[in-house]
Scaffold this motif. Structure first.
Motif, PDB file in Angstrom:
ATOM      1  N   ALA A  39      75.493 -96.711  41.769  1.00 30.61           N
ATOM      2  CA  ALA A  39      74.314 -97.488  41.385  1.00 30.61           C
ATOM      3  C   ALA A  39      73.317 -97.543  42.532  1.00 30.61           C
ATOM      4  O   ALA A  39      72.102 -97.451  42.330  1.00 30.61           O
ATOM      5  N   LEU A  40      73.849 -97.663  43.754  1.00 27.60           N
ATOM      6  CA  LEU A  40      72.981 -97.741  44.927  1.00 27.60           C
ATOM      7  C   LEU A  40      72.183 -96.450  45.088  1.00 27.60           C
ATOM      8  O   LEU A  40      70.961 -96.472  45.258  1.00 27.60           O
ATOM      9  N   ILE A  41      72.869 -95.307  44.968  1.00 31.69           N
ATOM     10  CA  ILE A  41      72.197 -94.014  45.142  1.00 31.69           C
ATOM     11  C   ILE A  41      71.101 -93.843  44.079  1.00 31.69           C
ATOM     12  O   ILE A  41      69.960 -93.479  44.379  1.00 31.69           O
ATOM     13  N   LEU A  42      71.455 -94.167  42.840  1.00 29.45           N
ATOM     14  CA  LEU A  42      70.512 -94.044  41.736  1.00 29.45           C
ATOM     15  C   LEU A  42      69.280 -94.918  41.977  1.00 29.45           C
ATOM     16  O   LEU A  42      68.132 -94.487  41.803  1.00 29.45           O
ATOM     17  N   LEU A  43      69.528 -96.119  42.411  1.00 34.79           N
ATOM     18  CA  LEU A  43      68.446 -97.069  42.638  1.00 34.79           C
ATOM     19  C   LEU A  43      67.525 -96.593  43.759  1.00 34.79           C
ATOM     20  O   LEU A  43      66.298 -96.668  43.649  1.00 34.79           O
ATOM     21  N   MET A  44      68.129 -96.072  44.828  1.00 36.38           N
ATOM     22  CA  MET A  44      67.321 -95.562  45.931  1.00 36.38           C
ATOM     23  C   MET A  44      66.448 -94.403  45.462  1.00 36.38           C
ATOM     24  O   MET A  44      65.295 -94.275  45.860  1.00 36.38           O
ATOM     25  N   LEU A  45      67.015 -93.547  44.589  1.00 37.74           N
ATOM     26  CA  LEU A  45      66.238 -92.427  44.061  1.00 37.74           C
ATOM     27  C   LEU A  45      65.054 -92.944  43.245  1.00 37.74           C
ATOM     28  O   LEU A  45      63.932 -92.448  43.375  1.00 37.74           O
ATOM     29  N   ILE A  46      65.308 -93.937  42.399  1.00 39.11           N
ATOM     30  CA  ILE A  46      64.225 -94.508  41.579  1.00 39.11           C
ATOM     31  C   ILE A  46      63.107 -95.026  42.489  1.00 39.11           C
ATOM     32  O   ILE A  46      61.927 -94.770  42.273  1.00 39.11           O
ATOM     33  N   ILE A  47      63.505 -95.745  43.531  1.00 39.14           N
ATOM     34  CA  ILE A  47      62.504 -96.368  44.396  1.00 39.14           C
ATOM     35  C   ILE A  47      61.736 -95.327  45.216  1.00 39.14           C
ATOM     36  O   ILE A  47      60.539 -95.439  45.434  1.00 39.14           O
ATOM     37  N   LYS A  48      62.457 -94.262  45.623  1.00 35.32           N
ATOM     38  CA  LYS A  48      61.817 -93.252  46.472  1.00 35.32           C
ATOM     39  C   LYS A  48      60.996 -92.238  45.662  1.00 35.32           C
ATOM     40  O   LYS A  48      59.963 -91.767  46.099  1.00 35.32           O
ATOM     41  N   THR A  69      60.176 -92.146  41.972  1.00 33.70           N
ATOM     42  CA  THR A  69      59.400 -92.342  40.745  1.00 33.70           C
ATOM     43  C   THR A  69      58.119 -93.126  41.018  1.00 33.70           C
ATOM     44  O   THR A  69      57.951 -93.742  42.074  1.00 33.70           O
ATOM     45  N   LYS A  70      57.235 -93.085  40.006  1.00 36.02           N
ATOM     46  CA  LYS A  70      55.964 -93.765  40.128  1.00 36.02           C
ATOM     47  C   LYS A  70      56.173 -95.285  40.188  1.00 36.02           C
ATOM     48  O   LYS A  70      55.565 -95.965  41.004  1.00 36.02           O
ATOM     49  N   ILE A  71      57.061 -95.767  39.302  1.00 40.91           N
ATOM     50  CA  ILE A  71      57.302 -97.214  39.275  1.00 40.91           C
ATOM     51  C   ILE A  71      57.935 -97.664  40.591  1.00 40.91           C
ATOM     52  O   ILE A  71      57.636 -98.740  41.106  1.00 40.91           O
ATOM     53  N   GLY A  72      58.762 -96.780  41.162  1.00 39.39           N
ATOM     54  CA  GLY A  72      59.374 -97.090  42.451  1.00 39.39           C
ATOM     55  C   GLY A  72      58.312 -97.225  43.525  1.00 39.39           C
ATOM     56  O   GLY A  72      58.359 -98.137  44.363  1.00 39.39           O
ATOM     57  N   MET A  73      57.353 -96.334  43.474  1.00 43.67           N
ATOM     58  CA  MET A  73      56.268 -96.380  44.457  1.00 43.67           C
ATOM     59  C   MET A  73      55.482 -97.692  44.283  1.00 43.67           C
ATOM     60  O   MET A  73      55.139 -98.360  45.266  1.00 43.67           O
ATOM     61  N   ALA A  74      55.239 -98.030  43.021  1.00 45.97           N
ATOM     62  CA  ALA A  74      54.527 -99.275  42.742  1.00 45.97           C
ATOM     63  C   ALA A  74      55.310-100.476  43.287  1.00 45.97           C
ATOM     64  O   ALA A  74      54.730-101.397  43.870  1.00 45.97           O
ATOM     65  N   MET A  75      56.616-100.427  43.124  1.00 43.69           N
ATOM     66  CA  MET A  75      57.441-101.536  43.620  1.00 43.69           C
ATOM     67  C   MET A  75      57.339-101.662  45.132  1.00 43.69           C
ATOM     68  O   MET A  75      57.217-102.765  45.671  1.00 43.69           O
ATOM     69  N   ARG A  76      57.386-100.512  45.792  1.00 42.79           N
ATOM     70  CA  ARG A  76      57.273-100.549  47.248  1.00 42.79           C
ATOM     71  C   ARG A  76      55.923-101.132  47.656  1.00 42.79           C
ATOM     72  O   ARG A  76      55.830-101.931  48.587  1.00 42.79           O
ATOM     73  N   ALA A  77      54.881-100.716  46.925  1.00 41.73           N
ATOM     74  CA  ALA A  77      53.547-101.205  47.248  1.00 41.73           C
ATOM     75  C   ALA A  77      53.460-102.721  47.072  1.00 41.73           C
ATOM     76  O   ALA A  77      52.941-103.432  47.937  1.00 41.73           O
ATOM     77  N   VAL A  78      54.004-103.200  45.957  1.00 35.96           N
ATOM     78  CA  VAL A  78      53.941-104.638  45.683  1.00 35.96           C
ATOM     79  C   VAL A  78      54.705-105.427  46.738  1.00 35.96           C
ATOM     80  O   VAL A  78      54.257-106.467  47.205  1.00 35.96           O
ATOM     81  N   SER A  79      55.876-104.909  47.139  1.00 37.35           N
ATOM     82  CA  SER A  79      56.654-105.661  48.119  1.00 37.35           C
ATOM     83  C   SER A  79      55.966-105.641  49.479  1.00 37.35           C
ATOM     84  O   SER A  79      56.133-106.542  50.287  1.00 37.35           O
ATOM     85  N   LYS A  80      55.167-104.593  49.726  1.00 42.12           N
ATOM     86  CA  LYS A  80      54.424-104.511  50.988  1.00 42.12           C
ATOM     87  C   LYS A  80      53.307-105.559  50.998  1.00 42.12           C
ATOM     88  O   LYS A  80      53.171-106.327  51.935  1.00 42.12           O
ATOM     89  N   ASP A  81      52.489-105.522  49.958  1.00 40.89           N
ATOM     90  CA  ASP A  81      51.345-106.428  49.908  1.00 40.89           C
ATOM     91  C   ASP A  81      50.945-106.687  48.463  1.00 40.89           C
ATOM     92  O   ASP A  81      50.320-105.862  47.809  1.00 40.89           O
ATOM     93  N   PHE A  82      51.350-107.827  47.978  1.00 37.84           N
ATOM     94  CA  PHE A  82      51.170-108.212  46.589  1.00 37.84           C
ATOM     95  C   PHE A  82      49.701-108.133  46.155  1.00 37.84           C
ATOM     96  O   PHE A  82      49.348-107.472  45.179  1.00 37.84           O
ATOM     97  N   GLU A  83      48.834-108.791  46.925  1.00 39.05           N
ATOM     98  CA  GLU A  83      47.415-108.901  46.547  1.00 39.05           C
ATOM     99  C   GLU A  83      46.728-107.546  46.499  1.00 39.05           C
ATOM    100  O   GLU A  83      46.027-107.213  45.549  1.00 39.05           O
TER     101      GLU A  83
END
Lengths: 295, 414
Positions: free
Chosen positions: A154-163, A165-179
């Motif tokens: 599950a960890l490997i899969l999740l890391m792949l999603i975050i690294k 996919t587009k939604i993963g990129m969006a998640m990283r962006a939001v966690s960096k700076d919400f506004e």
């Protein structure tokens, strides 16, 4: 300690650690996106167990279909909680949303007590997971054996999603700076929903692995594991997914060996002492982000 | 600043003086030695009886079954005539949450609602915690299934209708010796009066009878993972494992005993008599309890079993509370007997002009003697029911489908 006993302890520790890791991921992801400790997460995990009882015991649905139903209904529960209890408070102070989370936690516990009574209910047995495996002298059940494997998967899969996919990129962006992410046209609501979906999916998975060898479900069944997993997430660095997994494994293993040494009354104490020690030297946890002043 | 502190001191003294004089509404009697005893008077024509049980928390399941017994008793005997005057008996239920701290608060709330007698509690720890509160108010309490000696020891207001742990521990040890088991392992819950007490009496009796304790493990409240201690126990290789624990723990530990490949005989105490623990993992387990619904030697019990089953089936909620069966649990029978002990005491009261209050009821309870569901009930000087028989039950392959325990035999101490 004989080799057999040592191996048996290791297996038990890694297995419970794997479950802690799965739930800790949920804490850490929600924190990463919303800066909120979702105190209701342990109770969502408890509700997932009740869904399984409903599906398999009350409606006699075979386990593989039930598993799907449980995952879907747990996800729905998580997303609904976010919509009703957290999203109206998104612009209010962080403390309010935290209090709301504690409120949801109590609501779920008392709702479960009201609906299903405080009597522990038997978690249905999933035949394939309950088989006993023996490796020489070491005897264990299939579920104990596959839990860490599933966790790592599950960890490997999740890391792949975050690294990747587009939604993963969006998640990283939001966690960096919400506004700023919002200004750049990222669909905040979708990102938050996806976060809750992933967290609840893992909680549902964790509940199946947790309750199969410990088949007693009661309204407070999620509170202590929930608390420990929160500690695991802080331990590994809240906001960091690999950190949460490592924290989960470490806590599971340390707990088991403390009990093995005959100090079971100190196992939880030790867990929290360990946390305090780590936070003294690394205030943001093992993998935590370095606190940089935003200018 | 000085004035302020002076004012505080005066206030403190005043409040101490006021509480020393006792709260309002309580009548003070003079004891022979001159100290005042409080008691609560019956007001109007309703006698309030408190039901002090856990319906949530670790012992919520068993506590609820005890409440059902008391509720049923109240439906059987809702009114009582004292000196030709008809009184209505009303149950006041509180939840002590299986928690020692919450128990004291729950007990205080019962007192403030004006109950003149109390039934409960499931779980010795909470009963011990609340006994002082009841003693201070002069309200008698009858424990249904709290088996720890400390409950009634050293106070004269706590009674109980069940046997005690020294007896129960010895019974289980005798049973183990009779089965020619030599090595025993014990698993008990840290900080739980019932569990540690019973484990202690078992160990004492078992070693006295020539057995050896090869492992003595403890776990924490709310523990769900027993793999570590079970590994230790497996290495010790016992013939029998004694686990006095809550129902919650039982359902968790049994499958883990199987998974760890431990084939020793598992024994337990009275708490395990609840259909929730029955599964293929618990086949072969044996435990002691207070009562068996299939024992037809007692006509009072036979009638109770039939009527109580009807009562359970009258409302689906009752069945849910009773672990989804209509099997009569021993704790329900004891809850019924506890109520009936109070009822018999009320009937025997001869107030003749004197005030009808809780201490009068207490004195009447001490003299009670009647045929209860769980046998003849009368109390010794400590307030303990005089009992000498335990029922040993087991779980068989048939139990898994029928959800009923199989009665093995009655066991007494040599």
């Amino acid at each position: 300690m004989t080799t057999t006993a040592f191996l048996q302890y290791c297996l038990a520790g890694i297995s419970i650690g794997g479950i802690y890791a799965l739930i800790a991921i949920g804490y850490t992801m929600v924190y990463g996106i919303l800066r909120l400790i979702n105190f209701a997460h342990g109770d969502i995990f408890m509700m997932a167990a009740y869904f399984m009882i409903f599906a398999m015991v009350d409606f006699m649905i075979p386990w593989y279909i039930s598993a799907g139903i449980v995952i879907i209904s747990t996800i729905l529960l998580g997303v609904l909680i976010e919509k009703f209890a957290y999203s109206p408070l998104r612009s209010s102070p962080r403390m309010s949303i935290m209090i709301s989370a504690i409120g949801v936690s109590f609501l779920l516990q008392n709702l479960a007590t009201y609906l299903f009574s405080a009597l522990p209910k038997q978690y249905p047995s999933i035949p394939i997971l309950n088989k006993t495996l023996t490796f020489g002298e070491v005897s264990t059940s299939v579920v104990t054996f596959i839990t860490p494997i599933i966790t790592i998967g599950a960890l490997i899969l999740l890391m792949l999603i975050i690294k990747k996919t587009k939604i993963g990129m969006a998640m990283r962006a939001v966690s960096k700076d919400f506004e700023t992410a919002k200004l750049m046209g990222i669909e905040i609501n979708t990102v938050i929903s996806v976060t809750f979906i992933i967290g609840c999916f893992l909680a549902a998975l964790g509940s199946m692995l947790y309750f199969t060898p410990r088949p007693s479900v009661f309204p407070l069944a999620g509170s202590l594991p929930g608390l420990k997993c929160f500690v695991a997430a802080v331990f590994g660095g809240i906001g960091s997914i690999p950190g949460a997994v490592l924290g989960g494994f470490l806590i599971g293993i340390s707990e088991t060996f403390i009990k093995a040494a005959g100090y079971s009354e100190f196992s939880d104490v030790f867990t929290f002492v360990l946390l305090i020690v780590v936070l003294m030297f690394r205030p943001t946890g093992l993998f935590g982000e370095t606190l940089a002043e935003k200018v | 600043m000085k004035k302020l502190s002076l004012l505080l001191v005066v206030l403190m003294l005043l409040s101490a003086f006021l509480t020393g004089c006792g709260g309002g509404g309580a009548a003070d009697e003079e004891k022979p030695d001159g100290s005042a005893v409080k008691s609560i008077a019956v007001e109007g024509d309703t006698i309030k009886i408190g039901v002090f049980e856990p319906t949530t928390g670790e012992n919520g399941g068993g506590g609820m079954q005890e409440v059902l017994g008391a509720r049923f008793a109240n439906s059987v005997a809702p009114t009582v005539a004292i000196d030709g005057k008809e009184y209505k008996i009303e149950l006041v239920e509180v939840d002590n949450q299986s928690d020692k701290t919450a128990a004291v608060t729950a007990a205080q709330s019962l007192i403030s609602k004006g109950v003149v007698a109390v039934i409960g509690s499931y779980g010795s720890g909470v009963s011990i915690a609340a006994s002082q509160t009841f003693a201070d108010a002069g309200v008698p309490a009858i424990g249904a299934s709290c088996t720890n000696p400390q409950v009634t020891l050293g106070n004269d207001i706590y009674f109980r209708v069940c046997f005690l742990d020294p007896f129960q521990g010895t019974v289980m040890a005798t049973y183990a010796t009779d089965q020619s088991f030599k090595n025993a392992a014990v698993i008990s819950q840290n900080g739980d009066d019932y569990s540690t007490g019973l484990a202690g009496y078992f160990k004492k009796a078992f070693t006295e009878q020539g057995g050896t304790i090869v492992a003595d493990e403890t776990y924490q409240t709310n523990e769900s993972d027993f793999n570590a201690i079970l590994t230790t126990i497996k290495s010790a290789n016992p013939d029998v494992v004694f686990i006095p624990s809550s129902i919650t723990t039982a359902t968790l530990i049994l499958p883990q005993i199987r998974a760890n490949g431990i084939n020793a005989q598992v024994l337990a105490g009275d708490t395990w008599e609840n259909a929730t623990i029955i599964s293929k993992d618990s086949v072969g387990v044996a435990f002691s309890t207070f009562f068996d619904e299939n024992d037809t030697s007692n006509p009072v019990a036979a009638k109770f079993v039939t009527d109580f089953k009807t009562y359970l089936n009258s409302d689906p909620k009752n069945i849910t509370y009773n672990a989804n069966t209509d099997t009569v649990a021993a704790v329900s029978a004891l809850g019924y007997d506890a109520y009936m002990a109070i009822y018999n005491a009320l009937q025997s009261l001869d107030v003749s002009g004197a005030e009808l209050n809780s201490m009068a009821i207490r004195d009447a309870i001490a003299k009670v003697s009647f045929d209860g569901v769980t046998g003849k009930i009368s109390f010794d000087d400590n307030g303990d029911a005089i009992k000498d028989t335990a029922y040993i039950k087991t779980i068989t392959d048939e139990s898994v489908t029928s959800k009923e325990f199989k009665f093995i035999k009655t066991q007494s101490v040599k």
